[in-house]
Design a protein around this motif. Structure first.
Motif, PDB file in Angstrom:
ATOM      1  N   GLU B  79      33.175  34.407  48.168  1.00 22.36           N
ATOM      2  CA  GLU B  79      33.213  33.208  47.329  1.00 22.36           C
ATOM      3  C   GLU B  79      32.723  33.504  45.919  1.00 22.36           C
ATOM      4  O   GLU B  79      33.283  33.010  44.932  1.00 22.36           O
ATOM      5  CB  GLU B  79      32.335  32.099  47.945  1.00 22.36           C
ATOM      6  N   LYS B  82      35.458  35.098  43.980  1.00 21.86           N
ATOM      7  CA  LYS B  82      36.488  34.141  43.548  1.00 21.86           C
ATOM      8  C   LYS B  82      35.987  33.304  42.371  1.00 21.86           C
ATOM      9  O   LYS B  82      36.738  33.034  41.425  1.00 21.86           O
ATOM     10  CB  LYS B  82      36.883  33.226  44.719  1.00 21.86           C
ATOM     11  N   ARG B  83      34.726  32.925  42.432  1.00 21.08           N
ATOM     12  CA  ARG B  83      34.146  32.165  41.325  1.00 21.08           C
ATOM     13  C   ARG B  83      34.175  32.981  40.033  1.00 21.08           C
ATOM     14  O   ARG B  83      34.591  32.502  38.974  1.00 21.08           O
ATOM     15  CB  ARG B  83      32.700  31.798  41.681  1.00 21.08           C
ATOM     16  N   GLN B  86      37.591  33.208  38.619  1.00 20.19           N
ATOM     17  CA  GLN B  86      37.973  31.952  37.983  1.00 20.19           C
ATOM     18  C   GLN B  86      37.332  31.847  36.600  1.00 20.19           C
ATOM     19  O   GLN B  86      37.987  31.501  35.614  1.00 20.19           O
ATOM     20  CB  GLN B  86      37.538  30.782  38.882  1.00 20.19           C
ATOM     21  N   GLU B  87      36.051  32.210  36.511  1.00 18.35           N
ATOM     22  CA  GLU B  87      35.352  32.136  35.234  1.00 18.35           C
ATOM     23  C   GLU B  87      35.959  33.082  34.203  1.00 18.35           C
ATOM     24  O   GLU B  87      36.041  32.771  33.022  1.00 18.35           O
ATOM     25  CB  GLU B  87      33.861  32.477  35.419  1.00 18.35           C
ATOM     26  N   GLU B  92      43.022  30.615  39.833  1.00 17.77           N
ATOM     27  CA  GLU B  92      42.551  30.436  41.201  1.00 17.77           C
ATOM     28  C   GLU B  92      43.710  30.734  42.139  1.00 17.77           C
ATOM     29  O   GLU B  92      44.857  30.802  41.726  1.00 17.77           O
ATOM     30  CB  GLU B  92      42.070  28.995  41.402  1.00 17.77           C
ATOM     31  N   ASN B  93      43.386  30.846  43.387  1.00 13.44           N
ATOM     32  CA  ASN B  93      44.422  31.046  44.401  1.00 13.44           C
ATOM     33  C   ASN B  93      45.304  32.248  44.138  1.00 13.44           C
ATOM     34  O   ASN B  93      46.515  32.193  44.301  1.00 13.44           O
ATOM     35  CB  ASN B  93      45.302  29.798  44.524  1.00 13.44           C
ATOM     36  N   HIS B 126      50.066  33.912  34.765  1.00 14.85           N
ATOM     37  CA  HIS B 126      48.797  33.178  34.863  1.00 14.85           C
ATOM     38  C   HIS B 126      47.827  33.524  33.751  1.00 14.85           C
ATOM     39  O   HIS B 126      46.858  32.806  33.516  1.00 14.85           O
ATOM     40  CB  HIS B 126      48.105  33.489  36.199  1.00 14.85           C
TER      41      HIS B 126
END
Lengths: 257, 257
Positions: B79, B82-83, B86-87, B92-93, B126
């Motif tokens: 997790e 993933k955070r 994202q930052e 995401e995903n 992306h």
DNA sequence: AGAATAGTGTCTTTGAGACAATATCAA
DNA sequence: TTGATATTGTCTCAAAGACACTATTCT
């Protein structure tokens, strides 16, 4: 890492909560062979087994768990896993491989403890002394089916399932089968070892495929004696079988050709 | 784990030295496409790139490093990766995968810090917003060749090399190529993506092999429109090319047949 | 002879490998 | 017409898959 302090003098990691430990847990697999009680020579009965220890202390006192231990700052986690394996089984220089980290919050009641999971493949021969010594102790081999049915400590059920999935995949895509075999082995031994780890595995013409060196790029080769004569074994059968050994070739797999 | 205290009341993990942090570091890969300046339609020029950040603080101030950050006790390491992704990229995903742990003593001057390395595969599309915003900042894409020639912070050179080896292997043994492709793609696009990640890859009759659904068990399938007509694209060529998509089938590889 | 393992023969179908040839179509 | 990509044709040889058959040797 783009966090925290601006220079050495004012850097203190203790401004943040830090983990309470980074252990290595090891799923130790072995394949046991037991003679089938027939008069004639025959292939042994083989079972995939896993070594568990019974916990003496809180938490999960009395429950069975994977062997493992906290790593120290003076060693890498890989080194700590090898040390733990040596302490638990007395063996060194066996195949040991890292496969995942387990860090879900709350996985360990003692605190924030991040576990690094390894699997080791140990030839039954290496465990014989140990097994005799610890026969009635808190260290035992279980078949994987038994182990998966037990209520293991921590998240060790999940770790064991993941380890099993890993070695099944690697059994079919690498040459780790050799860890469970003697230097020189027959085709049926190899076939049996693969099936012990991957029950679903079935190849009708196994001997044809494995010895068609064109496609498999020679991952195994026939053993010959000094005179160049094929070396045979009649360990398991009246009719002698050709002995093979793994070469150093590493198989290259691709889904695109 | 067979160590330490005997019950909850007297258990203190602080009797042992504990790690100073358990970060996740992420090797973020993308493939950039640039038009070749020819008049006619043609395949783009593709490059495998990796995202690096320039450190502002001690240690390794001013040097380039992999993005990453310390994990918190309230999240798993996955997790936290993933955070962090994202930052750093705003996405995401996307495909993110854990591949190794780095724990050699002394690898981080700040103390006993155990790094968990992930790779992420991000479609160029992306990253477009982000790239414009940060064009002159301390976050940049480099080609892998550049990045490998740089003097990266910590043991990030090793981590990058390992990540590259991983995605090369997985590019040939799994369907991660889809992470770099649109939903529907032509065979040449797929071929080009594979070659961008694995330069050594070369298959003369690529289209024959990939579409001989017998052997590859249908990892890709033709796209058809409502009327059941084959859906074509002439994005890259005058002659329209059949579009394909990945199916949900997962390839099963084995060296034994 | 029977049991238990170790192989071979033979046939059909499919795929790999090479490489020349053709198809499409906008500029 | 040419350039750039996208296929198909046509060979040959290797391998997969099925499964019946033979081989070896101890009891």
């Amino acid at each position: 890492m783009s966090e925290s302090a601006t220079n050495e003098s004012n850097y203190t990691s203790s401004r943040y909560r830090t983990p309470d430990g980074a252990p290595a847990d090891i799923v130790i697999f072995t394949i046991t062979s037991t003679e089938r009680g027939t008069a004639k020579k025959s292939l042994p009965y083989r079972e995939l087994q896993v070594l568990l220890i019974q916990r003496k202390n809180w938490p999960f006192e009395g429950q069975w768990a994977l062997p493992g231990g906290f790593s120290k700052e003076t060693e890498s986690i890989h080194e700590s896993a090898k040390r733990e394996l040596q302490e638990e089984t007395g063996v060194e220089n066996v195949h040991i491989e890292y496969f995942n980290v387990y860090s879900a919050p709350g996985r360990d009641p003692r605190g924030w403890i991040i576990s690094h999971a390894f699997f080791a493949l140990v030839n039954e021969a290496h465990l014989i002394n140990r097994k005799a010594a610890d026969d009635a102790s808190d260290v035992r081999l279980f078949t994987v089916e038994e182990a998966l049915r037990m209520n293991l400590a921590f998240d060790h059920h999940q770790i064991l399932r993941d380890a099993l999935e890993q070695i099944r995949r690697r059994m079919l895509t690498t040459t780790i089968a050799k860890e469970f075999l003697p230097e020189e082995f027959t085709i049926s031994e190899l076939y049996q070892v693969i099936q012990t780890v991957v029950p679903a595995f079935e190849e009708r013409n196994f001997i044809r495929k494995i010895t068609s060196t064109q496609s498999r790029k020679g991952i195994i080769e026939e053993v010959r004696d000094r005179r160049g004569e094929p070396k045979m074994s009649n360990k398991y059968s009246q009719r002698a079988a050709q002995l093979y050994r793994f070469t150093d070739a590493e198989p290259q797999l691709s889904i695109y050709g």
